[in-house]
Design an enzyme around this catalytic site. Structure first.
Site, PDB file in Angstrom:
ATOM      1  N   CYS A  73      -5.906 -26.047  52.908  1.00  0.00           N
ATOM      2  CA  CYS A  73      -5.285 -24.910  53.598  1.00  0.00           C
ATOM      3  C   CYS A  73      -5.513 -25.065  55.096  1.00  0.00           C
ATOM      4  O   CYS A  73      -6.250 -25.952  55.527  1.00  0.00           O
ATOM      5  CB  CYS A  73      -5.858 -23.587  53.102  1.00  0.00           C
ATOM      6  SG  CYS A  73      -4.767 -22.183  53.487  1.00  0.00           S
ATOM      7  N   CYS A  75      -6.078 -22.100  57.210  1.00  0.00           N
ATOM      8  CA  CYS A  75      -6.623 -20.890  57.848  1.00  0.00           C
ATOM      9  C   CYS A  75      -8.028 -21.061  58.433  1.00  0.00           C
ATOM     10  O   CYS A  75      -8.408 -20.318  59.330  1.00  0.00           O
ATOM     11  CB  CYS A  75      -6.587 -19.706  56.888  1.00  0.00           C
ATOM     12  SG  CYS A  75      -7.395 -20.009  55.313  1.00  0.00           S
ATOM     13  N   CYS A  83      -2.630 -19.031  57.251  1.00  0.00           N
ATOM     14  CA  CYS A  83      -2.636 -20.237  56.425  1.00  0.00           C
ATOM     15  C   CYS A  83      -1.483 -21.179  56.758  1.00  0.00           C
ATOM     16  O   CYS A  83      -1.286 -22.186  56.070  1.00  0.00           O
ATOM     17  CB  CYS A  83      -2.582 -19.857  54.948  1.00  0.00           C
ATOM     18  SG  CYS A  83      -3.925 -18.761  54.438  1.00  0.00           S
ATOM     19  N   LYS A 152      -2.285 -16.366  43.344  1.00  0.00           N
ATOM     20  CA  LYS A 152      -3.314 -15.919  44.279  1.00  0.00           C
ATOM     21  C   LYS A 152      -2.861 -14.632  44.961  1.00  0.00           C
ATOM     22  O   LYS A 152      -1.810 -14.594  45.604  1.00  0.00           O
ATOM     23  CB  LYS A 152      -3.552 -17.022  45.320  1.00  0.00           C
ATOM     24  CG  LYS A 152      -4.544 -16.633  46.403  1.00  0.00           C
ATOM     25  CD  LYS A 152      -4.864 -17.797  47.316  1.00  0.00           C
ATOM     26  CE  LYS A 152      -5.768 -17.354  48.453  1.00  0.00           C
ATOM     27  NZ  LYS A 152      -6.086 -18.443  49.381  1.00  0.00           N
ATOM     28  N   ARG A 174      -2.116 -11.349  55.070  1.00  0.00           N
ATOM     29  CA  ARG A 174      -1.543 -12.459  54.316  1.00  0.00           C
ATOM     30  C   ARG A 174      -0.529 -11.999  53.265  1.00  0.00           C
ATOM     31  O   ARG A 174      -0.166 -12.751  52.376  1.00  0.00           O
ATOM     32  CB  ARG A 174      -2.650 -13.247  53.626  1.00  0.00           C
ATOM     33  CG  ARG A 174      -3.709 -13.830  54.535  1.00  0.00           C
ATOM     34  CD  ARG A 174      -4.312 -15.095  53.926  1.00  0.00           C
ATOM     35  NE  ARG A 174      -5.659 -15.386  54.377  1.00  0.00           N
ATOM     36  CZ  ARG A 174      -5.988 -15.788  55.602  1.00  0.00           C
ATOM     37  NH1 ARG A 174      -5.051 -15.923  56.525  1.00  0.00           N
ATOM     38  NH2 ARG A 174      -7.243 -16.051  55.906  1.00  0.00           N
ATOM     39  N   LYS A 206      -6.618 -16.283  40.975  1.00  0.00           N
ATOM     40  CA  LYS A 206      -7.618 -15.867  41.956  1.00  0.00           C
ATOM     41  C   LYS A 206      -7.230 -14.538  42.587  1.00  0.00           C
ATOM     42  O   LYS A 206      -6.075 -14.394  42.971  1.00  0.00           O
ATOM     43  CB  LYS A 206      -7.683 -16.958  43.025  1.00  0.00           C
ATOM     44  CG  LYS A 206      -8.585 -16.648  44.188  1.00  0.00           C
ATOM     45  CD  LYS A 206      -8.381 -17.674  45.271  1.00  0.00           C
ATOM     46  CE  LYS A 206      -9.263 -17.301  46.438  1.00  0.00           C
ATOM     47  NZ  LYS A 206      -9.002 -18.063  47.614  1.00  0.00           N
ATOM     48  N   SER A 232     -15.555 -14.535  46.614  1.00  0.00           N
ATOM     49  CA  SER A 232     -16.736 -14.075  47.355  1.00  0.00           C
ATOM     50  C   SER A 232     -17.028 -12.591  47.152  1.00  0.00           C
ATOM     51  O   SER A 232     -18.182 -12.192  47.032  1.00  0.00           O
ATOM     52  CB  SER A 232     -16.565 -14.392  48.834  1.00  0.00           C
ATOM     53  OG  SER A 232     -15.388 -13.791  49.349  1.00  0.00           O
ATOM     54  N   TYR A 271     -19.451 -18.791  42.988  1.00  0.00           N
ATOM     55  CA  TYR A 271     -20.600 -18.963  43.875  1.00  0.00           C
ATOM     56  C   TYR A 271     -21.901 -18.880  43.086  1.00  0.00           C
ATOM     57  O   TYR A 271     -22.965 -19.151  43.623  1.00  0.00           O
ATOM     58  CB  TYR A 271     -20.558 -17.922  44.999  1.00  0.00           C
ATOM     59  CG  TYR A 271     -19.335 -18.092  45.885  1.00  0.00           C
ATOM     60  CD1 TYR A 271     -19.372 -18.955  46.978  1.00  0.00           C
ATOM     61  CD2 TYR A 271     -18.144 -17.441  45.589  1.00  0.00           C
ATOM     62  CE1 TYR A 271     -18.251 -19.139  47.763  1.00  0.00           C
ATOM     63  CE2 TYR A 271     -17.019 -17.622  46.374  1.00  0.00           C
ATOM     64  CZ  TYR A 271     -17.075 -18.473  47.463  1.00  0.00           C
ATOM     65  OH  TYR A 271     -15.961 -18.671  48.233  1.00  0.00           O
TER      66      TYR A 271
HETATM   67  C1  PBG Z   1      -8.118 -20.320  51.998  1.00  0.00           C
HETATM   68  C2  PBG Z   1      -9.005 -19.747  50.964  1.00  0.00           C
HETATM   69  C3  PBG Z   1      -9.542 -18.453  50.903  1.00  0.00           C
HETATM   70  C4  PBG Z   1     -10.354 -18.407  49.783  1.00  0.00           C
HETATM   71  C5  PBG Z   1     -10.282 -19.654  49.181  1.00  0.00           C
HETATM   72  N1  PBG Z   1      -9.417 -20.460  49.915  1.00  0.00           N
HETATM   73  C6  PBG Z   1      -9.410 -17.322  51.849  1.00  0.00           C
HETATM   74  C7  PBG Z   1      -8.170 -16.540  51.911  1.00  0.00           C
HETATM   75  O1  PBG Z   1      -7.175 -16.780  51.238  1.00  0.00           O
HETATM   76  O2  PBG Z   1      -8.195 -15.632  52.756  1.00  0.00           O
HETATM   77  C8  PBG Z   1     -11.135 -17.213  49.343  1.00  0.00           C
HETATM   78  C9  PBG Z   1     -12.408 -17.533  48.706  1.00  0.00           C
HETATM   79  C10 PBG Z   1     -13.310 -16.417  48.422  1.00  0.00           C
HETATM   80  O3  PBG Z   1     -13.124 -15.235  48.777  1.00  0.00           O
HETATM   81  O4  PBG Z   1     -14.307 -16.738  47.785  1.00  0.00           O
HETATM   82  N2  PBG Z   1      -6.795 -19.924  51.922  1.00  0.00           N
HETATM   83 ZN    ZN Z   2      -5.648 -20.215  53.859  1.00  0.00          ZN
END
Ligand code: PBG
Ligand code: ZN
Length: 283
Positions: A73, A75, A83, A152, A174, A206, A232, A271
């Site tokens: 990605c 970002c 992104c 996602k 996003r 996700k 996360s 994690y």
């Molecule tokens: C990058 C990406 C993200 C996450 C994984 N790859 C951030 C987003 O989309 O803002 C999130 C991971 C997480 O919250 O553990 N695009």
């Molecule tokens: Zn991204």
């Protein structure tokens, strides 16, 4: 957050040893850059000496048996935090989907050249799996599989990750490219089907726990392994409650992972991977 660290390259061997010892399926790498190293085109994502490229080389040289996945990605490398490529149009700023495809393809190719075993596109640009597949095939990496973040959502649960990677968008959000959490299962199936047709080798949902219905709807639908990413914010909920003494951490974490498994996940990004692997061995 407690238990989560941003590792310098020098810290990677230790992490790799722990991952191997715990018997994890592999590790996934994300780059963290200081703001001054970022630019509008996210060049750090596809630089030959980019931090992730260097990390991959280091890990594959010293731990060839460790599976290394690279998150693909922009970002974490763009100064605006989006992104993709940001442009200005009559209605204001927008992310240019098609202009981004080439940069994502370059990123995946450079990760494969560095030795990544798997690339994992997470930008949610339409056509990114196809663009990456073509670039890998042309570049001599037809054997490198794509783990697609196919379904996602634009989720509040990415908050802690964005803080750690300092990758929150500087303006807007996003929701133009990630999915609406209110969308129905039909949209999830369509996103997964598109990535399937574009040549994804593995499909991922996700976040994980708030989208168990999506996992279960995708289960068995495609002849490809299905993954869930416990993000996360999901870690944050469990960890915070455990630290407060409100939850039995071990039981609650394993229960959440079993739920993903039951719903259809054949692989899980979390994690809690190291701790969960240790707990499962003791069990
Ligand atoms: C990058 C990406 C993200 C996450 C994984 N790859 C951030 C987003 O989309 O803002 C999130 C991971 C997480 O919250 O553990 N695009
Ligand atoms: Zn991204």
């Amino acid at each position: 957050m407690p238990g989560v660290f941003r590792h310098p390259l020098s810290g990677l061997p230790r992490v790799a040893e722990e991952a191997l010892e715990a018997g994890l399926g592999g590790v996934i790498l994300f780059g963290v850059l200081p703001q001054e190293a970022k630019d509008p085109m996210g060049r750090g994502a596809y630089a030959e000496d980019g931090v992730v490229q260097r990390a991959i080389r280091l890990l594959k040289r010293e731990f060839p048996e460790l599976l290394v996945v690279a998150d693909t990605c922009l970002c974490e490398y763009t100064d605006h935090g989006h992104c993709g490529v940001v442009k200005e149009g009559p209605l204001g700023f927008y992310v240019d989907n098609d202009a981004t495809l080439d940069l994502l393809a370059r990123t995946a190719l450079s990760q494969a050249q560095a030795g990544a075993d798997v690339v994992a596109p997470s930008a949610m640009m339409d056509g990114q799996v196809k663009a990456i597949r073509e670039a890998l095939d042309r570049g001599g990496f037809a054997h490198v599989p794509i783990l697609s973040y196919a379904v996602k959502y634009a989720s509040a649960f990415y908050g802690p990750f964005r803080e750690a990677a300092q990758s929150a968008p500087g303006f807007g959000d996003r929701s133009g490219y990630q999915m609406d959490p209110r969308a129905g299962l039909w949209d999830a199936l369509r996103e997964a089907a598109l990535d399937d047709l574009e040549g994804a080798d593995m499909l991922m949902v996700k976040p994980a726990l708030p989208y168990l219905d999506v996992l279960s709807a995708l289960k068995g639908r495609f002849a490809k392994p299905l993954f869930a990413y416990q993000v996360s914010g999901e870690y944050a909920m469990l960890k915070a409650a455990a630290l407060k003494g409100w939850l039995d951490e071990r039981r609650a974490v394993l229960e959440s992972l079993f739920a993903l498994r039951r719903a259809g996940a054949q692989g899980i990004l979390t994690y809690y991977a190291l701790e969960a692997a240790r707990w499962l061995k003791e069990a």
